[in-house]
Design a protein around this motif. Structure first.
Motif, mmCIF file in Angstrom:
data_model
loop_
_atom_site.group_PDB
_atom_site.id
_atom_site.type_symbol
_atom_site.label_atom_id
_atom_site.label_comp_id
_atom_site.label_asym_id
_atom_site.label_seq_id
_atom_site.Cartn_x
_atom_site.Cartn_y
_atom_site.Cartn_z
ATOM 1 N N LEU A 138 9.371 -6.805 -3.154
ATOM 2 C CA LEU A 138 8.133 -6.773 -2.351
ATOM 3 C C LEU A 138 8.037 -5.478 -1.549
ATOM 4 N N THR A 139 8.282 -4.371 -2.209
ATOM 5 C CA THR A 139 8.231 -3.063 -1.554
ATOM 6 C C THR A 139 7.312 -2.139 -2.344
ATOM 7 N N GLU A 140 7.233 -0.909 -1.889
ATOM 8 C CA GLU A 140 6.472 0.174 -2.521
ATOM 9 C C GLU A 140 4.960 -0.073 -2.512
ATOM 10 N N MET A 141 4.498 -1.052 -1.744
ATOM 11 C CA MET A 141 3.064 -1.320 -1.668
ATOM 12 C C MET A 141 2.339 -0.226 -0.897
ATOM 13 N N LEU A 142 3.029 0.408 0.040
ATOM 14 C CA LEU A 142 2.409 1.436 0.871
ATOM 15 C C LEU A 142 2.755 2.844 0.414
ATOM 16 N N ASP A 143 3.475 2.956 -0.707
ATOM 17 C CA ASP A 143 3.798 4.278 -1.245
ATOM 18 C C ASP A 143 2.506 4.999 -1.597
ATOM 19 N N PRO A 144 2.477 6.318 -1.480
ATOM 20 C CA PRO A 144 1.227 7.068 -1.702
ATOM 21 C C PRO A 144 0.550 6.787 -3.052
ATOM 22 N N HIS A 145 1.316 6.606 -4.114
ATOM 23 C CA HIS A 145 0.684 6.399 -5.422
ATOM 24 C C HIS A 145 0.134 4.984 -5.594
ATOM 25 N N HIS A 146 0.435 4.044 -4.693
ATOM 26 C CA HIS A 146 -0.100 2.687 -4.756
ATOM 27 C C HIS A 146 -1.049 2.379 -3.597
ATOM 28 N N PHE A 147 -1.000 3.167 -2.548
ATOM 29 C CA PHE A 147 -1.676 2.802 -1.300
ATOM 30 C C PHE A 147 -3.187 2.622 -1.462
ATOM 31 N N ILE A 148 -3.866 3.576 -2.066
ATOM 32 C CA ILE A 148 -5.330 3.514 -2.162
ATOM 33 C C ILE A 148 -5.769 2.290 -2.961
ATOM 34 N N ASP A 149 -5.121 2.072 -4.108
ATOM 35 C CA ASP A 149 -5.482 0.905 -4.930
ATOM 36 C C ASP A 149 -5.203 -0.401 -4.191
ATOM 37 N N ASN A 150 -4.061 -0.478 -3.529
ATOM 38 C CA ASN A 150 -3.711 -1.707 -2.796
ATOM 39 C C ASN A 150 -4.646 -1.944 -1.624
#
Length: 168
Positions: free
Chosen positions: A73-85
């Protein structure tokens, strides 16, 4: 509101970067530090995280709404996922508000919310400022009154025979 870097709380600058920490190990939890900074109860925060937040995030991963590491349950706020999430979470929230029929609390977060919808935030700030000014004026008045009160040495007057008499 204070800003604090979590790296100052003991995380190395290159945390979880190749060789720094095992990838299988779960990342550290910042709840204790946040509760300490904002006078929260750690037990309650961990209970909410475990029983409400984690299951909801897992459900969003299962529906493929969120992107990131599903097992940790990590990497949700990483730059490559942030906008989509961020877009996906906003879409889910809007759907929830429309389905439940509740009002959208985000209207209170806007910079001009106090003019647009009449939120009491500005009134509370003005009231707090006027209360602070009144307290400062009262403190000043009290200080002036204390300065007017004669001290014990001001009330002593020497007599010719080296005795003192108390006046007043």
């Amino acid at each position: 509101m204070t800003t604090t870097s979590f790296s100052s709380a003991g995380l190395p600058p290159a945390f979880r970067v190749e060789g720094s920490a095992p990838q299988s190990e779960p990342p550290p939890c910042v709840l204790e530090k946040l509760c300490e900074l904002h006078d929260g109860l750690v037990v309650e925060a961990k209970g909410i995280k475990q029983h409400y937040f984690k299951p909801y995030i897992q459900k969003l991963f299962e529906k493929q709404i969120l992107k990131g590491n599903e097992t940790l349950l990590t990497e949700m706020l990483d730059p490559h996922h942030f906008i989509d999430n961020n877009k996906a979470i906003n879409r889910e929230y809007e759907e929830y508000v429309l389905t439940v029929g509740d009002f959208d609390e985000r209207v209170f977060l806007g910079a001009d919310a106090d003019e647009e919808i009449g939120t009491p935030r500005k009134f509370v700030e003005e009231r707090a400022a006027s209360q602070a000014a009144a307290a400062a004026a009262a403190q000043s008045q009290l200080q002036q009154q204390v300065e007017k009160v004669p001290t014990h040495t001001d009330r002593l007057r020497p007599l010719p025979q080296k005795r003192f008499i108390i006046i007043g």
